[in-house]
Design an enzyme around this catalytic site. Structure first.
Site, PDB file in Angstrom:
ATOM      1  N   ARG A  57      -7.377 -15.492   2.225  1.00 46.17           N
ATOM      2  CA  ARG A  57      -6.906 -14.268   1.672  1.00 46.17           C
ATOM      3  C   ARG A  57      -8.413 -13.391   1.060  1.00 46.17           C
ATOM      4  NH1 ARG A  57      -5.075 -13.872  -3.598  1.00 46.17           N
ATOM      5  NH2 ARG A  57      -4.014 -15.918  -3.516  1.00 46.17           N
ATOM      6  N   TYR A 110       1.426  12.102   6.590  1.00 46.13           N
ATOM      7  CA  TYR A 110       2.320  11.339   7.351  1.00 46.13           C
ATOM      8  C   TYR A 110       3.522  10.964   6.304  1.00 46.13           C
ATOM      9  CZ  TYR A 110       3.992   6.622   8.666  1.00 46.13           C
ATOM     10  OH  TYR A 110       4.812   5.594   9.004  1.00 46.13           O
ATOM     11  N   ASP A 182      -7.747  10.267   5.213  1.00 48.57           N
ATOM     12  CA  ASP A 182      -6.913   9.510   6.323  1.00 48.57           C
ATOM     13  C   ASP A 182      -7.525  10.030   7.632  1.00 48.57           C
ATOM     14  OD1 ASP A 182      -5.288   8.319   8.095  1.00 48.57           O
ATOM     15  OD2 ASP A 182      -3.639   8.573   6.788  1.00 48.57           O
ATOM     16  N   LYS A 207      -3.093   2.335  15.106  1.00 45.33           N
ATOM     17  CA  LYS A 207      -3.168   3.647  16.261  1.00 45.33           C
ATOM     18  C   LYS A 207      -4.644   3.652  16.889  1.00 45.33           C
ATOM     19  CE  LYS A 207       0.637   4.764  14.104  1.00 45.33           C
ATOM     20  NZ  LYS A 207       0.541   4.631  12.712  1.00 45.33           N
TER      21      LYS A 207
END
Ligand code: PLP
Length: 391
Positions: A57, A110, A182, A207
């Site tokens: 982690r 978005y 972004d 993406k």
């Protein structure tokens, strides 16, 4: 002597070209492997107290390689990989903004980012305000004492609006705000916001970075190590890290980012020209088409126009739209984007479906608006597919 020279050469090796970076950056440490190994260990043997490799982690060798590669592609000092683009966005925002403080958001971010603020963060006292970030003066007027961050998407989803990264970054810094971009729709092939003054870049790596529609991932890239450390601490505490296997998939996908983006852009330019001329199409939005309202800024800020085209059908009845979408044979009806395959969606009902009608109307997200993620197929096949379905 030979060994020393070899070591020096490896240590000082820098990659200049974008595709060379895509293939090699972050992987310098591999001694025998040509392909990055997937380190599945959740925990690591402690050999010395100071070692960084303890628990996956916190840090994982496969993910570390990915993070170095992405940082170099975006010209950042470091990056962090997350289990999704939304995990990256939520963690970055919550690292620097507290309840009672405000974020200025591009009006047509978005839908998921919008819903994060509307449904979750605002319920916990975070403040946000939509601004048309194409207009720097409007952003300036919206800054108040409690503003902490400007968060933009450029090109935006789905209207492909372009915001001026340089001017907004200057404005943000005049007021001591963090500038977050972004960069999902552009990818680092097309623009590097950190070089234009932004502080942090986020991506839905699901993406273009991944490019094959086979993983969900996010990244945040930093201009300063201080910001990186703050977000790393938050990521460690929240826990939304990317798994070793998905890190490997993303490393693999990124290797072809340069060639894929070149093809996405070339196909999209031809397809936008075709759509502009089509009698069944009322409007087209494509940043590198000379009729695009922000064509000059797009040419200045972006290396090519990208693989996304948005267009409005002349006939906006749901029956015609359903017929059109269901008649496509190569282009598939799906909400994601940025993969090698062409995908198409109706934002009004899908990506922006849960948002209020007046918000959608204001942005121009009407029923007949179609968002097209242009793949890397042969462009003539895509033109024929669209033409047949439009008829
Ligand atoms: C521009 C943009 N940002 C962020 C996200 C969220 O990313 P993810 O779905 O990987 O969580 C998306 C997803 O579609 C997006 O299009």
């Amino acid at each position: 002597m030979f060994n020393i020279l070899f070591i020096i050469e490896v240590v000082v090796m820098t990659y200049n070209g974008f595709s060379t970076k895509c293939v090699h950056s972050g992987e310098d440490g591999l001694e025998y492997d040509v392909v990055p190994p997937i380190h599945l260990s959740s925990t690591f043997v402690i050999k010395e107290e100071s070692q960084e490799l303890i628990y996956s982690r916190l840090s994982n060798p496969t993910r570390d390689m990915l993070e170095k590669k992405v940082a170099e592609l975006e010209s950042g000092v470091a990056s962090l990989a997350f289990s999704s683009g939304m995990a990256a966005i939520a963690t970055v925002v919550m690292s620097f903004v507290s309840p009672g403080e405000k974020v200025l958001l591009s009006e047509d971010v978005y839908g998921g980012t919008s819903k994060l603020f509307r449904d979750i963060l605002s319920q916990k006292g975070y403040r946000y305000q939509y601004v048309d970030t194409r207009d720097v003066d409007k952003v300036r007027e919206s800054i108040s004492d409690d503003t902490k961050m400007i968060f933009i998407e450029t090109p935006s989803n789905p209207m492909l609006r372009i915001s001026n990264i340089r001017e907004l970054s200057e404005l943000a810094h005049e007021h001591g705000l963090r500038m977050v971009v972004d960069n999902t729709f552009a990818s680092p092939y097309i623009q590097n916001p950190l070089r234009m003054g932004a502080d942090i870049v986020v991506h839905s790596a699901t993406k273009y970075l991944g490019g094959h529609s086979d993983l969900i991932a996010g990244v945040a890239v930093f201009k300063s190590l201080e910001d990186y450390e703050v977000v790393k601490l938050h990521r460690t505490r929240f826990g939304g890290v990317l798994s070793p296997f998905d890190s490997y998939l993303l490393l693999r996908g990124i290797k072809t980012l340069g060639v894929r983006m070149e093809r996405h852009c070339r196909n999209a330019e031809k397809l936008s020209a075709f759509l502009y001329e089509h009698e069944k199409v009322k409007e087209v939005y494509y940043p590198f088409h000379p009729k695009f309202p922000q064509y000059d800024l797009a040419r200045k800020q972006m290396r090519c126009g990208g693989g996304m085209i948005t267009f409005r059908l002349s006939n906006e009845s749901q029956e015609y739209i359903d017929d059109f979408l269901n008649s496509l044979r190569i282009i598939r009806k799906a909400v994601s984007l940025g993969g090698v395959e062409s995908l198409i969606t109706q934002p009004y009902l899908t990506t922006h479906g849960g948002l209020p009608d007046d918000y959608k109307q204001r942005l121009g997200i009407t029923r007949g608006l179609i968002r097209f993620s242009v793949g890397i197929e042969d462009v003539d096949d895509l033109i024929n597919d669209l033409d047949n379905a439009l008829q």
